[in-house]
Design a protein around this motif. Sequence first.
Motif, PDB file in Angstrom:
ATOM      1  N   SER A   1      37.526  54.195  49.858  1.00 32.90           N
ATOM      2  CA  SER A   1      37.308  52.852  50.402  1.00 32.90           C
ATOM      3  C   SER A   1      36.391  52.063  49.472  1.00 32.90           C
ATOM      4  CB  SER A   1      36.683  52.962  51.803  1.00 32.90           C
ATOM      5  OG  SER A   1      36.426  51.677  52.306  1.00 32.90           O
ATOM      6  N   VAL A   2      36.927  51.013  48.871  1.00 33.57           N
ATOM      7  CA  VAL A   2      36.151  50.180  47.938  1.00 33.57           C
ATOM      8  C   VAL A   2      36.444  48.719  48.246  1.00 33.57           C
ATOM      9  CG1 VAL A   2      35.710  49.592  45.521  1.00 33.57           C
ATOM     10  CG2 VAL A   2      36.281  51.949  46.124  1.00 33.57           C
ATOM     11  N   MET A   3      35.376  47.926  48.335  1.00 34.41           N
ATOM     12  CA  MET A   3      35.555  46.495  48.605  1.00 34.41           C
ATOM     13  C   MET A   3      36.034  45.776  47.344  1.00 34.41           C
ATOM     14  SD  MET A   3      31.465  45.773  48.618  1.00 34.41           S
ATOM     15  CE  MET A   3      31.484  44.945  50.153  1.00 34.41           C
ATOM     16  N   LEU A   4      36.744  44.669  47.525  1.00 36.65           N
ATOM     17  CA  LEU A   4      37.210  43.929  46.340  1.00 36.65           C
ATOM     18  C   LEU A   4      36.099  43.035  45.799  1.00 36.65           C
ATOM     19  CD1 LEU A   4      39.334  43.136  44.337  1.00 36.65           C
ATOM     20  CD2 LEU A   4      40.417  41.692  46.064  1.00 36.65           C
ATOM     21  N   VAL A   5      35.404  42.332  46.701  1.00 40.25           N
ATOM     22  CA  VAL A   5      34.314  41.434  46.286  1.00 40.25           C
ATOM     23  C   VAL A   5      33.080  41.786  47.100  1.00 40.25           C
ATOM     24  CG1 VAL A   5      33.493  39.033  46.312  1.00 40.25           C
ATOM     25  CG2 VAL A   5      35.840  39.532  45.621  1.00 40.25           C
ATOM     26  N   ASN A   6      31.963  41.962  46.419  1.00 38.59           N
ATOM     27  CA  ASN A   6      30.741  42.318  47.143  1.00 38.59           C
ATOM     28  C   ASN A   6      30.145  41.121  47.878  1.00 38.59           C
ATOM     29  OD1 ASN A   6      27.531  42.725  47.131  1.00 38.59           O
ATOM     30  ND2 ASN A   6      28.601  44.665  47.422  1.00 38.59           N
ATOM     31  N   ASN A   7      29.702  41.355  49.109  1.00 40.96           N
ATOM     32  CA  ASN A   7      29.195  40.269  49.940  1.00 40.96           C
ATOM     33  C   ASN A   7      27.841  39.738  49.473  1.00 40.96           C
ATOM     34  OD1 ASN A   7      28.922  43.053  50.982  1.00 40.96           O
ATOM     35  ND2 ASN A   7      27.469  42.165  52.399  1.00 40.96           N
ATOM     36  N   GLU A   8      27.077  40.546  48.755  1.00 39.86           N
ATOM     37  CA  GLU A   8      25.760  40.067  48.311  1.00 39.86           C
ATOM     38  C   GLU A   8      25.793  39.466  46.917  1.00 39.86           C
ATOM     39  OE1 GLU A   8      22.268  42.512  48.983  1.00 39.86           O
ATOM     40  OE2 GLU A   8      23.377  43.569  50.542  1.00 39.86           O
ATOM     41  N   THR A   9      26.590  40.064  46.031  1.00 40.69           N
ATOM     42  CA  THR A   9      26.552  39.651  44.620  1.00 40.69           C
ATOM     43  C   THR A   9      27.795  38.897  44.163  1.00 40.69           C
ATOM     44  OG1 THR A   9      27.578  41.723  43.952  1.00 40.69           O
ATOM     45  CG2 THR A   9      25.164  41.673  44.002  1.00 40.69           C
ATOM     46  N   GLY A  10      28.897  39.038  44.886  1.00 41.51           N
ATOM     47  CA  GLY A  10      30.156  38.416  44.460  1.00 41.51           C
ATOM     48  C   GLY A  10      30.879  39.193  43.365  1.00 41.51           C
ATOM     49  N   VAL A  11      30.332  40.355  43.000  1.00 39.25           N
ATOM     50  CA  VAL A  11      30.952  41.144  41.927  1.00 39.25           C
ATOM     51  C   VAL A  11      32.351  41.611  42.358  1.00 39.25           C
ATOM     52  CG1 VAL A  11      30.801  43.360  40.688  1.00 39.25           C
ATOM     53  CG2 VAL A  11      28.786  41.870  40.870  1.00 39.25           C
ATOM     54  N   ILE A  12      33.294  41.441  41.424  1.00 38.76           N
ATOM     55  CA  ILE A  12      34.704  41.795  41.700  1.00 38.76           C
ATOM     56  C   ILE A  12      34.979  43.185  41.128  1.00 38.76           C
ATOM     57  CG2 ILE A  12      37.115  41.128  41.302  1.00 38.76           C
ATOM     58  CD1 ILE A  12      36.044  38.256  40.671  1.00 38.76           C
ATOM     59  N   GLN A  13      35.443  44.083  41.958  1.00 37.06           N
ATOM     60  CA  GLN A  13      35.731  45.446  41.484  1.00 37.06           C
ATOM     61  C   GLN A  13      37.060  45.489  40.716  1.00 37.06           C
ATOM     62  OE1 GLN A  13      33.652  47.734  41.429  1.00 37.06           O
ATOM     63  NE2 GLN A  13      32.171  47.186  43.018  1.00 37.06           N
ATOM     64  N   PRO A  14      37.152  46.377  39.731  1.00 35.81           N
ATOM     65  CA  PRO A  14      38.406  46.509  38.977  1.00 35.81           C
ATOM     66  C   PRO A  14      39.456  47.236  39.822  1.00 35.81           C
ATOM     67  CG  PRO A  14      36.795  48.126  38.211  1.00 35.81           C
ATOM     68  CD  PRO A  14      36.111  47.326  39.294  1.00 35.81           C
ATOM     69  N   MET A  15      40.013  46.515  40.797  1.00 39.54           N
ATOM     70  CA  MET A  15      40.829  47.160  41.823  1.00 39.54           C
ATOM     71  C   MET A  15      42.091  47.812  41.259  1.00 39.54           C
ATOM     72  SD  MET A  15      40.534  48.087  44.880  1.00 39.54           S
ATOM     73  CE  MET A  15      39.053  47.208  45.330  1.00 39.54           C
ATOM     74  N   ALA A  16      42.717  47.172  40.246  1.00 41.30           N
ATOM     75  CA  ALA A  16      43.961  47.754  39.708  1.00 41.30           C
ATOM     76  C   ALA A  16      43.678  49.152  39.132  1.00 41.30           C
ATOM     77  CB  ALA A  16      44.550  46.835  38.639  1.00 41.30           C
ATOM     78  N   GLU A  17      42.550  49.281  38.453  1.00 41.17           N
ATOM     79  CA  GLU A  17      42.207  50.594  37.878  1.00 41.17           C
ATOM     80  C   GLU A  17      41.858  51.611  38.968  1.00 41.17           C
ATOM     81  OE1 GLU A  17      39.510  50.286  34.305  1.00 41.17           O
ATOM     82  OE2 GLU A  17      39.835  48.158  34.727  1.00 41.17           O
ATOM     83  N   ILE A  18      41.190  51.129  40.001  1.00 38.87           N
ATOM     84  CA  ILE A  18      40.817  52.024  41.104  1.00 38.87           C
ATOM     85  C   ILE A  18      42.086  52.515  41.814  1.00 38.87           C
ATOM     86  CG2 ILE A  18      39.595  52.143  43.318  1.00 38.87           C
ATOM     87  CD1 ILE A  18      37.649  49.977  42.124  1.00 38.87           C
ATOM     88  N   ILE A  19      43.030  51.601  42.001  1.00 40.22           N
ATOM     89  CA  ILE A  19      44.279  51.978  42.672  1.00 40.22           C
ATOM     90  C   ILE A  19      45.032  53.008  41.822  1.00 40.22           C
ATOM     91  CG2 ILE A  19      46.552  51.122  43.403  1.00 40.22           C
ATOM     92  CD1 ILE A  19      45.102  48.427  44.112  1.00 40.22           C
ATOM     93  N   ALA A  20      45.084  52.764  40.509  1.00 36.95           N
ATOM     94  CA  ALA A  20      45.816  53.688  39.623  1.00 36.95           C
ATOM     95  C   ALA A  20      45.198  55.084  39.692  1.00 36.95           C
ATOM     96  CB  ALA A  20      45.794  53.153  38.196  1.00 36.95           C
TER      97      ALA A  20
END
Length: 371
Positions: free
Chosen positions: A135-154
């Motif tokens: 379970s990983v969020m796409l955008v952090n609620n405090e910082t707005g940092v965007i996770q590298p979701m495509a790599e996480i999914i792969a």
Amino acid sequence: MREPVYLDYNATAPARPEVIAAVTEAMALPGNPSSVHTAGRQARRAVEDARAQVARMVGTIAPNVVFTSGATEANNIALRGWDRPMRVLTSSVEHPSVIEALEAERIPVTSTGLLDLDALRALLEKPNDRQALVSVMLVNNETGVIQPMAEIIALAREYDAVLHCDAVQAAGKLPLDFDESGLDLLSLSGHKIGGPKGIGALVVNPKHHIRSLIHGGGQEKGRRSGTENVAGCVGFGVAAEIALEEIEKQSHYKDLRDRLETAVSKALPQVVVIGDGAERVGTVTCLALPGVGSETQVMAMDLAGIAISAGSACSSGKVKRSQVVSAMGYGDEIAGSSIRVSLGWATTEADIDRFVEAYVAFAGRQVAATG
Ligand code: PMP
């Protein structure tokens, strides 16, 4: 007294006027959506139209959308609604509705808040009888940092893990395509996109059988019992439709956010912009003013008529050291002095300038008092 300035959109966005109008109208629908008579069918139609609108926002089909009481419930169902025990892995910067939902292994993040992909791989390498649920969020609620979701999914795919994404703070900010993405589950919240509070959704890939945590009448195809929040669904649907258009305004928000960060950093070089260097959405900034507690800063801004927040401020008015900032490797001095300024559809340049003026004046007084 000057007009108050609201810069706490990540806690909740003010409801859009179109949403208020649609909710008011839907409140007048007399029927229960499960009733077979005409009034019931009208209410059902309202819920199903809203489901289609929410589905469109995230690139899926309506039957995959399960309405819930909010993203807290959606996250809990995603992690706990399984008919078999799962091995749950979550990032260390998730929202409390993920962190507190159950015992899980934590995936660390880097100093800019990005998921440590090597650490995730190392965790997934470890043999385990249970299937992994990441379970990983796409955008952090405090910082707005965007996770590298495509790599996480792969990576999750490589290890046959199920993947859940809390996309609450990404909706209306980044394009979402659930069906194309390879995600298994995705959580959404109505009130973060200008919809009503108390409504959200879990998007479920139909290959998974998710069980309701709330038992009763078997609504939402058995995935969430309880009479649907008809007006809430309608408002969420309208907000979702508008959110799709909002994505194009990201560069406008980034300009406002950059204006704020540039002005604050120039006047107060000691301020640390948390997550700077990582890819971030344009609607939020997380600033640390070393030596000045978050709570003091939030209260001072409130006195100046400006609403901002500290840490993960969803909780009952309590302000404490930011778990997110701590997880990024910062010590207590920074984690205990971070604030979140978040903007959205009604924010103006004048609001940003009001914040900068008040914040810089306040910080100057603090330095004078302690220096
Ligand atoms: N996840 C994230 C990332 C959030 O920011 C929030 C709201 N603070 C939630 C989940 C919980 O959403 P809700 O208020 O709809 O329960």
